[in-house]
Design an enzyme around this catalytic site. Structure first.
Site, PDB file in Angstrom:
ATOM      1  N   ALA A 209      -4.388   2.558   2.576  1.00  0.00           N
ATOM      2  CA  ALA A 209      -4.365   3.801   3.146  1.00  0.00           C
ATOM      3  C   ALA A 209      -4.888   3.576   4.685  1.00  0.00           C
ATOM      4  O   ALA A 209      -6.178   3.053   4.692  1.00  0.00           O
ATOM      5  CB  ALA A 209      -4.996   4.746   2.342  1.00  0.00           C
ATOM      6  N   HIS A 210      -4.233   3.914   5.655  1.00  0.00           N
ATOM      7  CA  HIS A 210      -4.823   3.841   6.772  1.00  0.00           C
ATOM      8  C   HIS A 210      -4.030   4.675   8.152  1.00  0.00           C
ATOM      9  O   HIS A 210      -2.901   5.063   7.830  1.00  0.00           O
ATOM     10  CB  HIS A 210      -5.012   2.183   7.502  1.00  0.00           C
ATOM     11  CG  HIS A 210      -3.363   1.561   7.657  1.00  0.00           C
ATOM     12  ND1 HIS A 210      -2.585   1.530   6.666  1.00  0.00           N
ATOM     13  CD2 HIS A 210      -2.896   1.503   8.511  1.00  0.00           C
ATOM     14  CE1 HIS A 210      -1.578   1.183   7.077  1.00  0.00           C
ATOM     15  NE2 HIS A 210      -1.649   0.867   8.559  1.00  0.00           N
ATOM     16  N   SER A 211      -4.721   4.896   8.976  1.00  0.00           N
ATOM     17  CA  SER A 211      -4.014   5.297  10.216  1.00  0.00           C
ATOM     18  C   SER A 211      -4.291   4.451  11.514  1.00  0.00           C
ATOM     19  O   SER A 211      -4.551   3.318  11.181  1.00  0.00           O
ATOM     20  CB  SER A 211      -4.392   6.954  10.403  1.00  0.00           C
ATOM     21  OG  SER A 211      -3.528   7.492  11.544  1.00  0.00           O
TER      22      SER A 211
END
Lengths: 94, 207
Positions: free
Chosen positions: B70-72
């Site tokens: 999970a990342h942005s």
């Protein structure tokens, strides 16, 4: 030879793809530059690439481009990367 | 040597949370956001940005069977580069056609495209080794996860200094010779039948 690793943001999964591709290329005895691109700039970057690495669903979003697209399912399975690059790259069959 | 960009430096105790409850994928990503907030890597808004990434681009962040990254992107919500390790009490589906359900969410907060490279590489090495992955997922607590990470880093740093191959170097945490043999075997033969990998069981089968 230029390989483009495409992911959503250009810094997470694409980075993993690049690292795995570089390991696989060493194993296959092949040389290529591997660059990372985010999905937004993938179509432009594809113009100068010989091969694209990405996931199945991002491949759909990239659409029709000149170089062949190889989709990777398991980003930490080096064997999958080696086998797919072996069949996709010239010289990989040797 | 183990430096400021190492996995152990970017994955502090407070960013490791085991057997968390999550009712769906958004909730699971939120747990990773909370861990990144707890370690000071991100502000609470970053969880929403990670969720938005999946909403916009799909569940491609499920990078391997059972594992989501999970990342942005770098944003004001990212305070410094850091990773989070969140295992789920019950796996959740992200909508990925092949790699669901997810039982490990790795959270990534990145300030640029470079500072997390070493840590992510180490994490990928650890997770691609069936024995170490099983050990990490079975660790009783956050300290146990960190002990495996630091042992691996020291083993690979020592091996690199000695000029020997690192691929099958076993961390002290991989206690038995049998585990080491299984690690060597699975490194050489990572193609599982039909391409399906059981995140917890493969190491046990080999051992």
């Amino acid at each position: 030879m230029k390989i483009l690793a495409v992911c959503g943001m250009g810094l997470g999964s694409g980075l993993l793809l690049r690292m795995q591709a570089e390991k696989a290329l060493r194993q296959l005895g092949l040389k290529a530059d591997v660059e990372v691109s985010d999905i937004g700039s993938a179509r432009a970057a594809a113009q100068t690439a010989d091969l694209i690495l990405t996931t199945a669903e991002l491949a759909e979003q990239i659409g029709q481009v000149k170089p062949p697209i190889v989709t990777i399912r398991n980003f930490i399975d080096l064997n999958e990367m080696v086998e797919k690059l072996r069949s996709a790259l010239p010289g990989g069959q040797a | 040597m183990v430096g400021p960009g190492s996995l152990s430096a970017l994955l502090p105790l407070r960013a490791i949370r085991l057997r968390q409850s999550a009712r769906d994928w958004r909730d699971a990503v939120r747990r990773a956001g909370e861990a990144l907030t707890a370690s000071g890597a991100a502000s609470p808004a970053y969880a929403d940005e990670m969720i938005a990434t999946v909403e916009q681009l799909g569940p491609y962040i499920v990078i391997a069977p059972g594992i989501a990254l999970a990342h942005s992107r770098p944003s004001p919500a990212v305070l410094r580069t850091g990773l989070a390790w969140v295992t789920l009490a019950r796996p959740v589906r992200f909508g990925h056609p092949e790699n669901d359900p997810v039982s490990l969410v790795v959270g990534l907060a990145a300030v640029d495209d470079g500072a997390h490279v070493e840590a992510l590489a180490t994490l990928a090495e650890l997770l691609s080794d069936d024995v170490r992955r099983a050990e990490l997922l079975d660790a009783p607590d956050a300290a146990g996860v960190r002990a495996i990470v630091t042992a691996y880093e020291h083993a690979t740093a020592t091996a690199a200094a000695g000029g020997t191959a690192t691929a099958t170097t076993s961390a002290p945490a991989a206690a038995t010779a049998g585990a080491t043999a299984a690690a060597a075997a699975t490194v050489r033969d990572t193609a599982s039948p039909g391409g399906r990998t059981q995140i917890r069981q493969e190491g046990e089968v080999e051992a």
